[in-house]
Design a protein around this motif. Structure first.
Motif, PDB file in Angstrom:
ATOM      1  N   TRP A 280      36.931  34.691  42.438  1.00  0.00           N
ATOM      2  CA  TRP A 280      36.032  35.835  42.262  1.00  0.00           C
ATOM      3  C   TRP A 280      34.588  35.375  42.391  1.00  0.00           C
ATOM      4  O   TRP A 280      34.231  34.287  41.945  1.00  0.00           O
ATOM      5  CB  TRP A 280      36.245  36.481  40.898  1.00  0.00           C
ATOM      6  CG  TRP A 280      37.619  37.035  40.688  1.00  0.00           C
ATOM      7  CD1 TRP A 280      38.616  37.145  41.618  1.00  0.00           C
ATOM      8  CD2 TRP A 280      38.159  37.537  39.458  1.00  0.00           C
ATOM      9  NE1 TRP A 280      39.740  37.691  41.062  1.00  0.00           N
ATOM     10  CE2 TRP A 280      39.498  37.954  39.738  1.00  0.00           C
ATOM     11  CE3 TRP A 280      37.660  37.694  38.169  1.00  0.00           C
ATOM     12  CZ2 TRP A 280      40.328  38.492  38.756  1.00  0.00           C
ATOM     13  CZ3 TRP A 280      38.484  38.241  37.195  1.00  0.00           C
ATOM     14  CH2 TRP A 280      39.799  38.639  37.488  1.00  0.00           C
ATOM     15  N   VAL A 282      30.647  35.605  41.548  1.00  0.00           N
ATOM     16  CA  VAL A 282      29.769  36.019  40.450  1.00  0.00           C
ATOM     17  C   VAL A 282      28.326  35.733  40.861  1.00  0.00           C
ATOM     18  O   VAL A 282      27.928  34.569  40.986  1.00  0.00           O
ATOM     19  CB  VAL A 282      30.100  35.274  39.143  1.00  0.00           C
ATOM     20  CG1 VAL A 282      29.168  35.745  38.017  1.00  0.00           C
ATOM     21  CG2 VAL A 282      31.553  35.496  38.750  1.00  0.00           C
ATOM     22  N   TYR A 312      30.964  40.265  40.952  1.00  0.00           N
ATOM     23  CA  TYR A 312      30.239  40.732  39.767  1.00  0.00           C
ATOM     24  C   TYR A 312      28.771  40.349  39.890  1.00  0.00           C
ATOM     25  O   TYR A 312      28.423  39.356  40.541  1.00  0.00           O
ATOM     26  CB  TYR A 312      30.814  40.106  38.487  1.00  0.00           C
ATOM     27  CG  TYR A 312      32.279  40.398  38.270  1.00  0.00           C
ATOM     28  CD1 TYR A 312      32.682  41.478  37.497  1.00  0.00           C
ATOM     29  CD2 TYR A 312      33.252  39.593  38.853  1.00  0.00           C
ATOM     30  CE1 TYR A 312      34.026  41.756  37.297  1.00  0.00           C
ATOM     31  CE2 TYR A 312      34.598  39.860  38.675  1.00  0.00           C
ATOM     32  CZ  TYR A 312      34.983  40.940  37.888  1.00  0.00           C
ATOM     33  OH  TYR A 312      36.318  41.201  37.703  1.00  0.00           O
ATOM     34  N   ILE A 325      33.702  40.577  32.783  1.00  0.00           N
ATOM     35  CA  ILE A 325      34.410  39.565  33.572  1.00  0.00           C
ATOM     36  C   ILE A 325      35.541  38.964  32.744  1.00  0.00           C
ATOM     37  O   ILE A 325      36.666  38.779  33.225  1.00  0.00           O
ATOM     38  CB  ILE A 325      33.445  38.458  34.039  1.00  0.00           C
ATOM     39  CG1 ILE A 325      32.362  39.043  34.951  1.00  0.00           C
ATOM     40  CG2 ILE A 325      34.196  37.350  34.764  1.00  0.00           C
ATOM     41  CD1 ILE A 325      31.357  38.014  35.442  1.00  0.00           C
TER      42      ILE A 325
END
Length: 350
Positions: A280, A282, A312, A325
């Motif tokens: 993911w 960030v 994110y 998160i």
């Protein structure tokens, strides 16, 4: 430099029980002959992988493990009682080495996996085994053999459920401070983190995961540049990767998109399978960008990267958007666990 959790333990399997010298003695049977029973085998020492454990810290307090000795044989051909095994729980991902020979004994990579590290001694034979036509009253029995004894080095290569990728000074240490009780060093220069830091992120009473803040990567890490090679070895077993990017580099020259591409190239060079791992994105340090421009900038970077996975936008320093998160990470692990249970149930039904 130490990049794996380590512990040294001493294991001693139980000795085998001794055989018995005994003769049958009953009324009206003056010469009943030998009836000494065998000694029992000593207990063995086993290591068992337990997903409920995350570190080897417990072995700082208890370093010696001994299994039970086998019982001695008795008269009336009664064997001794077998020694109980000793089972030592270790985290999943523990590598077991023989300290004396430096050989690999085993690698515990699945929950419930068992590894025999010290075999119990064999029981001795009673005198019933030594009777013959020429020796009807043997007074001989054999002792049990000693159990194996070893010094073991345990290395834990899975320190965390979540590993953090990112260039030096991307804000990984600040993020782990924001979501856990860990206190890694934070400063405004690269390579602040010189050794791993673990943080336990507790979502609920019985729900938590371990996140690792480890030295940042630079170009050439797969060939050993900087501190990256040790980190790459470590993240090969984490279940989820958080790829942290400084959305507003202070030098104004470093392109966030190029940072992502550089780390992807290093992952591919070290192990192409890491690129397929759940990862993911960030974007950190959103507080350095005007509020009205943050989301627009992040979306532009996502488009350039053609990113299809979760992403994110956070400020680890201000602790903005860090908790969502963590909730998503826990949901991801819960879904993985549920899917694994369903697959196991289907396999058993077949």
């Amino acid at each position: 430099m130490q990049f794996v959790d380590e512990a040294t333990i001493h294991v001693h399997a139980g000795n085998g029980g001794n055989g018995c010298v005994s003769f049958r003695r009953e009324k009206f049977i003056p010469f009943g002959g030998p009836d000494g029973g065998d000694g029992a085998a000593g207990g063995s020492v086993w290591l068992v992988a337990d997903e409920g454990l995350n570190t080897l810290v417990d072995f700082r307090h208890q370093r010696s493990f001994r299994a039970e000795r086998g019982g001695n044989g008795m008269g009336r051909q009664m064997a001794g009682k077998s020694g109980a095994d000793t089972v030592v729980r270790v985290p999943v991902g523990t590598v077991v080495m023989n300290v004396e020979t430096d050989e690999l004994i085993g690698d515990l990579i699945e929950h419930g996996q068992r590894l025999l590290v010290a075999q119990g001694g064999r029981g001795g034979q009673g005198n019933i085994h030594f009777k013959s036509s020429t020796n009807r009253a043997p007074r001989k029995a054999t002792p049990g053999t000693p159990g194996e004894e070893r010094e073991l080095r345990l290395e834990l290569k899975v320190l965390a459920d979540v590993g953090m990728l990112g260039f030096p000074n991307a804000g990984k240490s600040t993020f782990i401070r924001a979501v856990s009780a860990a206190t890694p060093k934070v400063a405004d220069y690269p390579f602040t983190t010189l050794q791993p830091h673990l943080g336990v992120v507790r979502i609920e009473t019985d729900k938590s995961f371990v996140i690792a803040d480890i030295p940042g990567l630079i170009e050439g890490a797969a060939e050993g540049a900087g501190l990256g090679i040790q980190f790459l070895k470590h993240v090969s077993r984490t279940r989820l990767l958080l790829h942290m990017v400084d959305i507003a580099p202070l030098d104004g020259e470093t392109d966030p998109v190029e940072q992502v591409r550089t780390i992807e190239r290093e992952l591919a060079r070290f192990d192409p399978a890491l690129l397929e791992r759940e990862r993911w994105l960030v974007f950190n340090k959103a507080d350095l960008v005007p509020e009205e421009e943050r989301t627009k900038l992040a979306k532009a970077l996502v488009r350039k990267l053609k990113w299809k996975r979760p992403w994110y936008l956070v400020s680890a320093l201000a602790r903005e958007n860090t908790w969502p998160i963590c909730l998503d990470i826990q949901r991801f692990f819960d879904e993985q666990k549920r899917a694994a249970a369903e697959r196991a149930a289907e396999a058993q039904a077949r």
